[in-house]
Design a protein around this motif. Structure first.
Motif, PDB file in Angstrom:
ATOM      1  N   LYS A 178       0.856  -1.187   0.000  1.00 17.53           N
ATOM      2  CA  LYS A 178       0.000   0.000   0.000  1.00 17.53           C
ATOM      3  C   LYS A 178       0.896   1.242   0.000  1.00 17.53           C
ATOM      4  O   LYS A 178       1.153   1.851   1.042  1.00 17.53           O
ATOM      5  CB  LYS A 178      -0.932  -0.006   1.207  1.00 17.53           C
ATOM      6  CG  LYS A 178      -1.972   1.080   1.144  1.00 17.53           C
ATOM      7  CD  LYS A 178      -2.994   0.941   2.235  1.00 17.53           C
ATOM      8  CE  LYS A 178      -4.057   2.014   2.021  1.00 17.53           C
ATOM      9  NZ  LYS A 178      -5.273   1.687   2.707  1.00 17.53           N
TER      10      LYS A 178
ATOM     11  N   ASN B 201      -1.069   4.036  -7.095  1.00 19.14           N
ATOM     12  CA  ASN B 201      -1.106   3.056  -6.018  1.00 19.14           C
ATOM     13  C   ASN B 201      -1.486   1.710  -6.632  1.00 19.14           C
ATOM     14  O   ASN B 201      -1.712   1.606  -7.842  1.00 19.14           O
ATOM     15  CB  ASN B 201      -2.067   3.487  -4.901  1.00 19.14           C
ATOM     16  CG  ASN B 201      -3.498   3.622  -5.369  1.00 19.14           C
ATOM     17  OD1 ASN B 201      -3.951   2.929  -6.275  1.00 19.14           O
ATOM     18  ND2 ASN B 201      -4.233   4.517  -4.741  1.00 19.14           N
TER      19      ASN B 201
ATOM     20  N   GLU C 144      -4.194  -0.041  -6.493  1.00 12.28           N
ATOM     21  CA  GLU C 144      -5.517  -0.043  -7.133  1.00 12.28           C
ATOM     22  C   GLU C 144      -5.458   0.589  -8.521  1.00 12.28           C
ATOM     23  O   GLU C 144      -6.070   0.092  -9.466  1.00 12.28           O
ATOM     24  CB  GLU C 144      -6.528   0.670  -6.239  1.00 12.28           C
ATOM     25  CG  GLU C 144      -6.802  -0.108  -4.957  1.00 12.28           C
ATOM     26  CD  GLU C 144      -7.515   0.706  -3.892  1.00 12.28           C
ATOM     27  OE1 GLU C 144      -7.567   1.951  -4.003  1.00 12.28           O
ATOM     28  OE2 GLU C 144      -8.010   0.081  -2.937  1.00 12.28           O
ATOM     29  N   ASP C 145      -4.706   1.698  -8.620  1.00 16.53           N
ATOM     30  CA  ASP C 145      -4.532   2.351  -9.925  1.00 16.53           C
ATOM     31  C   ASP C 145      -3.868   1.405 -10.920  1.00 16.53           C
ATOM     32  O   ASP C 145      -4.299   1.291 -12.079  1.00 16.53           O
ATOM     33  CB  ASP C 145      -3.650   3.605  -9.808  1.00 16.53           C
ATOM     34  CG  ASP C 145      -4.238   4.683  -8.917  1.00 16.53           C
ATOM     35  OD1 ASP C 145      -5.475   4.808  -8.848  1.00 16.53           O
ATOM     36  OD2 ASP C 145      -3.435   5.396  -8.292  1.00 16.53           O
TER      37      ASP C 145
ATOM     38  N   ALA D  67      -3.793  -1.871 -10.831  1.00 13.98           N
ATOM     39  CA  ALA D  67      -4.696  -2.974 -11.159  1.00 13.98           C
ATOM     40  C   ALA D  67      -5.688  -2.544 -12.237  1.00 13.98           C
ATOM     41  O   ALA D  67      -5.989  -3.316 -13.157  1.00 13.98           O
ATOM     42  CB  ALA D  67      -5.428  -3.460  -9.913  1.00 13.98           C
TER      43      ALA D  67
ATOM     44  N   LYS E 248      -7.655  -7.768  -9.868  1.00 14.63           N
ATOM     45  CA  LYS E 248      -7.945  -7.272  -8.523  1.00 14.63           C
ATOM     46  C   LYS E 248      -6.645  -6.915  -7.820  1.00 14.63           C
ATOM     47  O   LYS E 248      -5.622  -7.557  -8.024  1.00 14.63           O
ATOM     48  CB  LYS E 248      -8.717  -8.319  -7.717  1.00 14.63           C
ATOM     49  CG  LYS E 248     -10.088  -8.573  -8.292  1.00 14.63           C
ATOM     50  CD  LYS E 248     -10.873  -9.526  -7.424  1.00 14.63           C
ATOM     51  CE  LYS E 248     -12.215  -9.730  -8.106  1.00 14.63           C
ATOM     52  NZ  LYS E 248     -13.154 -10.450  -7.312  1.00 14.63           N
ATOM     53  N   TYR E 249      -6.746  -5.902  -6.974  1.00 17.10           N
ATOM     54  CA  TYR E 249      -5.604  -5.490  -6.186  1.00 17.10           C
ATOM     55  C   TYR E 249      -5.622  -6.212  -4.851  1.00 17.10           C
ATOM     56  O   TYR E 249      -6.650  -6.287  -4.184  1.00 17.10           O
ATOM     57  CB  TYR E 249      -5.639  -3.978  -5.957  1.00 17.10           C
ATOM     58  CG  TYR E 249      -4.666  -3.492  -4.902  1.00 17.10           C
ATOM     59  CD1 TYR E 249      -3.299  -3.590  -5.098  1.00 17.10           C
ATOM     60  CD2 TYR E 249      -5.126  -2.948  -3.709  1.00 17.10           C
ATOM     61  CE1 TYR E 249      -2.411  -3.160  -4.139  1.00 17.10           C
ATOM     62  CE2 TYR E 249      -4.236  -2.513  -2.740  1.00 17.10           C
ATOM     63  CZ  TYR E 249      -2.894  -2.610  -2.959  1.00 17.10           C
ATOM     64  OH  TYR E 249      -2.003  -2.190  -2.001  1.00 17.10           O
TER      65      TYR E 249
ATOM     66  N   GLU F  34      -3.378  -6.145  -1.316  1.00 16.69           N
ATOM     67  CA  GLU F  34      -2.296  -5.490  -0.569  1.00 16.69           C
ATOM     68  C   GLU F  34      -1.356  -6.537   0.025  1.00 16.69           C
ATOM     69  O   GLU F  34      -1.792  -7.551   0.568  1.00 16.69           O
ATOM     70  CB  GLU F  34      -2.878  -4.641   0.563  1.00 16.69           C
ATOM     71  CG  GLU F  34      -1.827  -3.888   1.338  1.00 16.69           C
ATOM     72  CD  GLU F  34      -2.412  -3.080   2.482  1.00 16.69           C
ATOM     73  OE1 GLU F  34      -1.633  -2.811   3.421  1.00 16.69           O
ATOM     74  OE2 GLU F  34      -3.597  -2.737   2.458  1.00 16.69           O
TER      75      GLU F  34
END
Length: 174
Positions: free
Chosen positions: A110, A151, A153-154, A156, A168-169, A171
């Motif tokens: 993260k 990050n 999520e970005d 992914a 999918k992301y 962590e």
């Protein structure tokens, strides 16, 4: 290789099979040979990890001694130098490309990173080496980063678009 050259680009070597142990010494040898053969300006590709040596001692140990050597040679032998400190390389993400595609998961800490394309670092180095004004950027450190912070999520989402499948992301601990 340096015979007759006024300027040189030196990139810290990396051999995954050999590990990091000799990287600093190999780089110092390249720098020393360049200077012995009359090179007056060196552009070194290094790493942002030297800014956090206590937090990243293994990786930064590959680069910090080379930067120190250039500073010393600048004072003692008037060698001009510039350091390009790479960040997180975009290409490193591609090493995991098949795994990400197969599992549909991007595992990443993260954190936000500004990944940089290594060819962009190369373009900067080429510009410095062909400018022929070795004093202009002497003693400068340039942090090489990409144009935006991303990050997990970005990343992914980007992989999802590129692969045309949902990634999918997940962590992972730093």
């Amino acid at each position: 290789a340096y015979n007759g050259a006024k300027a040189a680009l030196i990139v810290t070597p990396f051999d995954p099979k050999a590990g990091f142990g000799n990287d600093a010494q190999l780089t110092a040898t390249m720098i020393d040979h360049a200077v012995q053969n009359g090179v007056k300006y060196i552009v070194l590709v290094a790493s942002f990890t030297v800014n956090n040596r206590e937090r990243m001692p293994i990786i930064s140990s590959r680069f910090y001694p080379s930067e120190q050597l250039l500073e010393k040679l600048g004072k003692e032998k008037q060698i001009k130098w510039t350091v390009l400190r790479g960040g997180v390389f975009m290409e490193n993400m591609l090493h995991d490309f098949k795994k990400i595609k197969k599992q549909s998961i991007l595992s990443y800490p993260k954190v936000c990173i500004p990944p940089v394309y290594t060819k962009d670092i190369g373009k900067c180095a080429a510009r410095l080496l062909t400018e022929n004004d070795f004093e202009k950027y002497h003693g400068k450190y340039f942090e090489m980063n990409g144009p935006e912070l991303l990050n997990g999520e970005d990343m992914a989402l980007i992989f999802s678009k590129v692969l045309n499948q949902e990634i999918k992301y997940q962590e992972t601990p730093i």
